[in-house]
Design a protein around this motif. Structure first.
Motif, PDB file in Angstrom:
ATOM      1  N   MET A 477      -2.714  -8.511  -7.532  1.00 22.98           N
ATOM      2  CA  MET A 477      -3.104  -8.587  -8.942  1.00 22.98           C
ATOM      3  C   MET A 477      -4.362  -7.781  -9.220  1.00 22.98           C
ATOM      4  O   MET A 477      -4.532  -7.233 -10.313  1.00 22.98           O
ATOM      5  N   VAL A 478      -5.269  -7.697  -8.237  1.00 21.99           N
ATOM      6  CA  VAL A 478      -6.456  -6.854  -8.418  1.00 21.99           C
ATOM      7  C   VAL A 478      -6.032  -5.402  -8.564  1.00 21.99           C
ATOM      8  O   VAL A 478      -6.528  -4.670  -9.437  1.00 21.99           O
ATOM      9  N   ALA A 479      -5.088  -4.960  -7.727  1.00 28.43           N
ATOM     10  CA  ALA A 479      -4.592  -3.584  -7.821  1.00 28.43           C
ATOM     11  C   ALA A 479      -3.915  -3.343  -9.166  1.00 28.43           C
ATOM     12  O   ALA A 479      -4.041  -2.252  -9.750  1.00 28.43           O
ATOM     13  N   SER A 480      -3.217  -4.352  -9.684  1.00 31.55           N
ATOM     14  CA  SER A 480      -2.580  -4.211 -10.994  1.00 31.55           C
ATOM     15  C   SER A 480      -3.620  -4.051 -12.093  1.00 31.55           C
ATOM     16  O   SER A 480      -3.453  -3.251 -13.016  1.00 31.55           O
ATOM     17  N   ALA A 481      -4.706  -4.828 -11.992  1.00 29.59           N
ATOM     18  CA  ALA A 481      -5.775  -4.701 -12.983  1.00 29.59           C
ATOM     19  C   ALA A 481      -6.434  -3.335 -12.890  1.00 29.59           C
ATOM     20  O   ALA A 481      -6.764  -2.712 -13.909  1.00 29.59           O
ATOM     21  N   GLN A 482      -6.641  -2.838 -11.682  1.00 25.61           N
ATOM     22  CA  GLN A 482      -7.263  -1.529 -11.503  1.00 25.61           C
ATOM     23  C   GLN A 482      -6.358  -0.397 -11.971  1.00 25.61           C
ATOM     24  O   GLN A 482      -6.845   0.656 -12.380  1.00 25.61           O
TER      25      GLN A 482
END
Length: 699
Positions: A477-482
């Motif tokens: 999810m962090v990668a999705s936000a980034q």
């Protein structure tokens, strides 16, 4: 045809995810209903954070498009990177100049992560994002150590600092054993900190905590390299940044002791075994040269850490083998021989140290599972609560509901949502993650340990190793936000969720922030004060003065865990523990007390693993009814009326009688002969000390 089959498979997995969310919600509801009726409604309400996390997790999963596209605005990315650098540098100055830890946690770190995410969305490089994440992460443990005076966590750091000092002075690891038994044969952490001490001129404490902080920054890089060897770059970056969000990693980066040190070394070994498995023969030989010293350093640092990793290593090896052989996935199996050597080294070291290995392992498991609180109850797990002069009230249902909006309540609701959404995305798009499938499997299982469960207390020793793998799930999810791969304005929702998790993690791990954790929070079921985790410089000075008095007296004293560890770190090796009973404290030796005890819960482990809470009046009456032979004002030494064993029970007449303590008499004579401005009283003919009146120590 392939695309049609892929679409059908994706749809089937989506339906499976939806069914799992429904079943998870029903299971959580049923489990909490059982807890409410069979255990406690308070615990059930606190466990309700899972029900709150489920819809948030479903929303994040459903609104993710998975485009993986980022903007390409190099100017914005560059200026955001510079902004993070300025935030980090200014924060370091504020911490060292003013000790303003809360300013750093409440302002600097949130601003820094806003800039980091903005730069990532604008296309900043993986290396730049990784450097920013490491810089922001280190601000938490750095501010904790600089602003508190002396942070010791659960106590071990106190004795290990003294052991490092002894090692440097003697030049021989055998000097460690008198202060911390057994670590003379596994001095890896002490040798590293001692080397930094000799190279930099920092004292033992600064060298130790500096070494561990630097090692955890390296650990974030190791996790990135591990993920990058198996996954695409944006996912690897998100996983590394996600690791910096996890509260156990923040906690152990500041709490310097052998397990926190050795855990990062094991992660480095795991990375090397995966990298070697995917490389050429030349790469394997190169990594073999790196593995040999890292394996040796790990075994010589902490054998228990290696044993805690055994289930994880088994899943990684077996998962890779099964994935390749039976599941037709492209999962990677790490090189097995180095991992086997690591486990054998840990087992052999423990066998040599513990003698009866199986009995020692059984004893450790029994203490951990049944005495130190895995199986929890309304009284705080297996730990017994002793209330001397006060009564800790059990939380009401209203307080339990308030705990859901406390700092740790918000953190765990949003972290659970990210875990649920990350696991769902990985399951639906399994082809993107299949090379690292065993790592994700450990991460999903580890998330269960990271998240509080109503009837199971969390044991930090187990949380730390699993945190490095839970980052793989959170990192999705962090990668999705980034990468800004959410629909329309929902991008702001995931960015807000990520920012809240990132900025509340240091507060959750900040056990030095007594006011923040005053409660009610998600862990507590009773209103008890926080455990003391720091010493001010004034407290350290008083403890040193008391330790010098004890050393001159040549007499064995007794006290509780934290004070005993402090004395060990100051060179007093033989410090006993008093016996704690429901009605008071029984000490066979002169007893060292601290007035700070009335502000915190105090741990004991002699005859029972428990927690003590004192009232000021109870401690004052107990001190007044004993023979106070030495005091610095807030730290004192007590004996029975005739200088022997004693019984503290909150009344003025509480001393048991025994033989006189000649060592303390000798110390008293020495102090008197030096005509110091101090007072001491010995034996039944000495003057009474009025309650609350402090004696002055020699300067």
């Amino acid at each position: 045809m392939t695309q049609v089959n892929s679409k059908h498979a994706n749809d089937r997995r989506h339906r499976l995810v939806r069914a799992l969310f429904v079943l998870g919600g029903l299971g959580a509801l049923g489990g909490l209903a059982y807890v409410a009726t069979a255990v406690s409604p308070v615990l059930a309400i606190k466990g309700g954070y899972v029900l709150l996390a489920l819809p948030v997790g479903w929303f994040l999963y459903r609104t993710r498009e998975g485009t993986g596209l980022t903007a390409n605005d190099s100017d914005v990315a560059r200026w955001c990177g510079k902004g993070v650098a300025v935030v980090v540098l200014v924060s370091v100055g504020v911490v060292f100049g003013f000790g303003a830890r809360l300013v750093v946690l409440a302002i600097a770190i949130p601003v820094g992560y806003v800039l980091l995410l903005a730069g990532s969305i604008s296309g900043s490089s993986a290396k730049s994002t990784l450097a920013q994440a490491c810089g922001l992460f280190v601000l938490d443990p750095l501010s904790k150590h600089v602003s508190t005076g002396f942070y010791f966590g659960n106590g071990d750091t106190l004795a290990h600092v003294g052991a490092i000092t002894a090692l440097v002075r003697a030049g021989d690891p055998a000097a460690i054993d008198p202060l911390y038994s057994g670590y003379g044969s596994i001095p890896g952490m002490h040798l590293s900190a001692g080397t930094m001490h000799l190279l930099t001129g920092l004292n033992s404490y600064e060298s130790l905590v500096g070494t561990v902080m630097a090692l955890y920054a390296i650990g974030i890089v190791c996790v990135y390299l591990l993920a990058r060897s198996l996954l695409e770059e944006r996912l690897a970056t998100g996983i590394a940044v996600g690791l910096s969000f996890l509260a156990p990693v923040h906690y152990f980066a500041a709490y310097a002791f052998p397990q926190s040190f050795a855990t990062v070394l094991v992660i480095a070994v795991i990375y090397a075994t995966y990298r070697a498995a995917r490389g050429s023969d030349r790469t394997r030989r190169r990594f073999a040269l790196v593995l040999l010293p890292v394996l040796a350093a790990t075994v010589l640092s902490h054998h228990l850490t290696i044993l805690l990793f055994i289930p994880i290593l088994a899943i990684l090896v077996a998962g890779g083998f099964l994935g390749q052989s039976y599941l037709s996935t492209d999962s990677v199996q790490p090189r097995t021989i180095p991992l086997v050597l690591l486990v054998l080294g840990g087992v052999v070291t423990w066998i040599n140290q513990a003698g009866g290995f199986l009995s020692y392992l059984y004893s450790f498991a029994q203490r951990t599972l049944f005495e130190q609180g895995i199986f929890a109850s309304e009284t705080g797990g297996g730990r017994v609560l002793f209330e001397f002069g006060t009564s800790a009230t059990t939380h009401t249902t209203v307080q339990a509901a308030r705990s859901l909006v406390s700092v740790d309540g918000i953190y765990y609701i949003l972290l659970a949502a990210m875990v649920l959404a990350g696991a769902a995305v990985a399951l639906r798009q399994i082809e993107e993650y299949e090379r690292a499938l065993p790592l994700f499997a450990v991460g999903v299982l580890g998330s269960v340990v990271l998240l509080p469960i109503p009837v199971v207390a969390i044991v930090n020793r187990f949380r730390l190793p699993l945190s490095f793998f839970a980052a793989f799930v959170v990192g999705v999810m962090v990668a999705s936000a980034q990468s800004n791969d959410f629909r329309g304005k929902t991008t702001f929702v995931i960015v807000a969720v990520v920012l809240l998790v990132a900025t509340t993690a240091p507060f959750v791990a900040g056990d030095d922030l007594y006011g923040v954790h005053a409660g009610p929070n998600l862990y507590e079921v009773r209103d008890t004060p926080e455990q003391q985790t720091t010493f001010s410089q004034e407290e350290l000075a008083e403890l040193r003065a008391t330790s010098r008095f004890v050393e001159r007296s040549d007499t064995t004293v007794s006290t509780f865990w934290i004070t005993r560890e402090a004395f060990n770190g100051m060179g007093i090796a033989d410090v006993r523990s008093p016996r704690v009973e429901r009605t008071g404290i029984r000490a066979q030796q002169p007893f060292v007390y601290r007035e700070r005890w009335v502000q915190h819960q105090v741990g004991t482990e002699t005859n029972v693993v428990g927690t003590i809470v004192f009232s000021r009046s109870w401690l004052d009456r107990s001190v007044a009814g004993s023979n106070k032979v030495y005091t610095t004002g807030s730290v004192g030494v007590l004996t029975g009326r005739s200088g022997g064993s004693m019984w503290l029970n909150g009344t003025v007449r509480n001393a048991r009688y025994g033989g006189e303590t000649s060592g303390l008499r000798s110390a008293y004579s020495e102090f008197r002969s030096r005509s110091c401005r101090c007072s001491a009283s010995f034996g039944p003919y000495s003057p009474r000390i009025a309650p609350g009146r402090a004696l002055r120590t020699c300067r």
